[in-house]
Design an enzyme around this catalytic site. Structure first.
Site, short mmCIF file in Angstrom:
data_model
loop_
_atom_site.label_atom_id
_atom_site.label_comp_id
_atom_site.label_asym_id
_atom_site.label_seq_id
_atom_site.Cartn_x
_atom_site.Cartn_y
_atom_site.Cartn_z
N LYS A 205 34.87 35.44 43.03
CA LYS A 205 35.96 36.12 43.31
C LYS A 205 36.38 36.06 44.79
O LYS A 205 35.82 36.30 45.61
CB LYS A 205 35.87 37.85 43.03
CG LYS A 205 37.05 38.60 43.37
CD LYS A 205 36.81 39.84 42.97
CE LYS A 205 37.87 40.92 43.41
NZ LYS A 205 37.70 42.16 42.79
N LYS A 259 38.06 34.17 39.59
CA LYS A 259 39.28 35.06 39.83
C LYS A 259 39.79 35.00 41.18
O LYS A 259 38.68 34.63 42.19
CB LYS A 259 38.96 36.43 39.75
CG LYS A 259 39.73 37.64 39.87
CD LYS A 259 39.18 39.15 39.92
CE LYS A 259 40.30 40.04 39.94
NZ LYS A 259 39.80 41.15 40.67
C1 PBG Z 1 38.95 45.77 42.15
C2 PBG Z 1 39.47 44.79 41.58
C3 PBG Z 1 40.80 43.97 41.90
C4 PBG Z 1 41.31 43.32 40.78
C5 PBG Z 1 40.28 43.56 39.70
N1 PBG Z 1 39.23 44.51 40.25
C6 PBG Z 1 41.66 43.98 43.03
C7 PBG Z 1 41.03 43.88 44.53
O1 PBG Z 1 39.84 43.12 44.51
O2 PBG Z 1 41.49 44.20 45.23
C8 PBG Z 1 42.38 42.49 40.57
C9 PBG Z 1 43.03 42.30 39.13
C10 PBG Z 1 44.27 41.64 39.17
O3 PBG Z 1 44.80 41.67 40.34
O4 PBG Z 1 44.70 41.56 38.42
N2 PBG Z 1 37.55 45.58 42.71
#
Ligand code: PBG
Length: 335
Positions: A205, A259
């Site tokens: 991520k 991601k």
């Molecule tokens: C939070 C989380 C995020 C997303 C999924 N879980 C945002 C972040 O890390 O700030 C993003 C998903 C998306 O942008 O569709 N832990």
């Protein structure tokens, strides 16, 4: 391992257009296919009854009250979608620096899990594990001074994981990027009698600007102090992403995620080739917003771009995709 690709014979022995001539031939020769079963649908939920509250930066997406969630989940299930992933919009009063609401057995997410498992046992329910929907400052971990502290956060995430498993979640999705969380959760799940709960780790991520609309959707944008660069991966780094995947698999993740999705297809391919494990990509909120904005302006054929973007995840090696387009794509696949 990259597969060998046969070098084409010299023209005209090879005319690569022969297999592109008709729709039937193109279908026959297709190397990858998208199906509804490949899609995980992320859904935003909120309190209330009969509410669908639109999210302006994600045209077509709304926060649903639990009664509306149930109807939407039934429709998604009927379209062949196997898994729904829940993201709560927490009332302001419940967002604190101690984040206790995150492991409340009766919080919004846990009530939603219980409802879905009671009404639709055949649909898999996935959750998100991170403190941001409950945190006064919008971070995924506890903040002490200037620091997002790791080990204290992991203890809280374990409590959150156990509460979700207790409520009946099929798949836990730790999205927090703390070190050591997967091992800690896996040990607690084993000890707590939840040995069959799966973990789909947000392993690779990245610290991305494509999460903006999501933070609007869960109400974290206005609250977030600073950025998430001390825990999410630098977008410049590929080896580090692979190390994160290896680490999470060693600690007990069953599946891994990359991601964001589209700008990171090289990472998807590297994960699939390098590890051969169930690999997912999250087509995140900003990717959704870009496609919807262009389609809404008539600059792109929205449906065609949506289907192409999803198919390309399969070509990049993904077994499935988390996408806000899931119901629309499933509907098109059915037609
Ligand atoms: C939070 C989380 C995020 C997303 C999924 N879980 C945002 C972040 O890390 O700030 C993003 C998903 C998306 O942008 O569709 N832990």
């Amino acid at each position: 391992m990259p597969r060998p690709v046969h070098a084409p014979a010299p023209f005209p022995a090879a005319r690569l257009r022969r297999l592109r001539r008709t729709a039937a031939l193109r279908d026959l020769a297709a190397e990858n296919r998208l199906s509804a079963a490949d899609l995980i649908w992320p859904v935003f939920i909120r309190e209330g009854t009969d509410v669908a509250e639109p999210i302006p930066s994600m045209p077509g997406v709304a926060r649903l009250s639990l009664d509306r969630l149930l109807v939407a989940a039934q429709q998604a299930h009927a379209l062949g979608i196997t898994t729904i992933c829940l993201f709560p919009y927490t009332d302001a009063a419940l967002r604190t620096e101690t984040c206790d609401e995150a492991w409340n057995p009766d919080n919004l997410t846990n009530r939603a899990i219980r409802m879905l498992k009671a009404e639709l046992p055949g649909l898999s329910v996935m959750t998100d594990i991170a403190l941001d929907p409950y945190n006064a400052n919008g971070h995924d971990g506890f903040v002490i001074g200037e620091e997002i502290v790791n080990d204290e956060t992991v203890q809280a995430l374990v409590k959150m994981a156990l509460a979700q498993a207790e409520a009946g979640a099929d798949i836990l999705g730790p999205s927090d990027m703390m070190d050591g969380r997967i091992g800690a959760m896996r040990a607690a799940l084993e000890a707590g009698g939840h040995r069959d709960v799966a973990i789909l780790s947000y392993a690779a991520k990245f610290a991305s600007s494509f999460y903006g609309p999501f933070r609007d959707a869960v109400g974290a944008s206005g609250r977030l102090v600073g950025d998430k660069k001390t825990y999410q991966i630098n977008p410049a780094n590929r080896n580090e992403a692979l190390r994160c995947v290896a680490r999470d698999l060693d600690e007990g993740a069953d599946m891994v995620m990359v991601k964001p999705g589209m700008p990171y297809l090289d990472i998807c391919r590297a994960v699939k080739d390098g590890f051969g494990v169930p690999t997912f990509a999250y087509q995140v909120s900003g990717e959704y917003a870009m496609l919807q904005a262009a389609a809404g302006n008539g600059w792109l054929n929205g449906q065609a771009a949506m289907m192409e973007s999803l198919l390309c995840f399969k070509r990049a090696g993904c077994d499935g995709i988390l996408t806000y387009f899931a119901p629309e794509a499933a509907r098109l696949l059915r037609e």
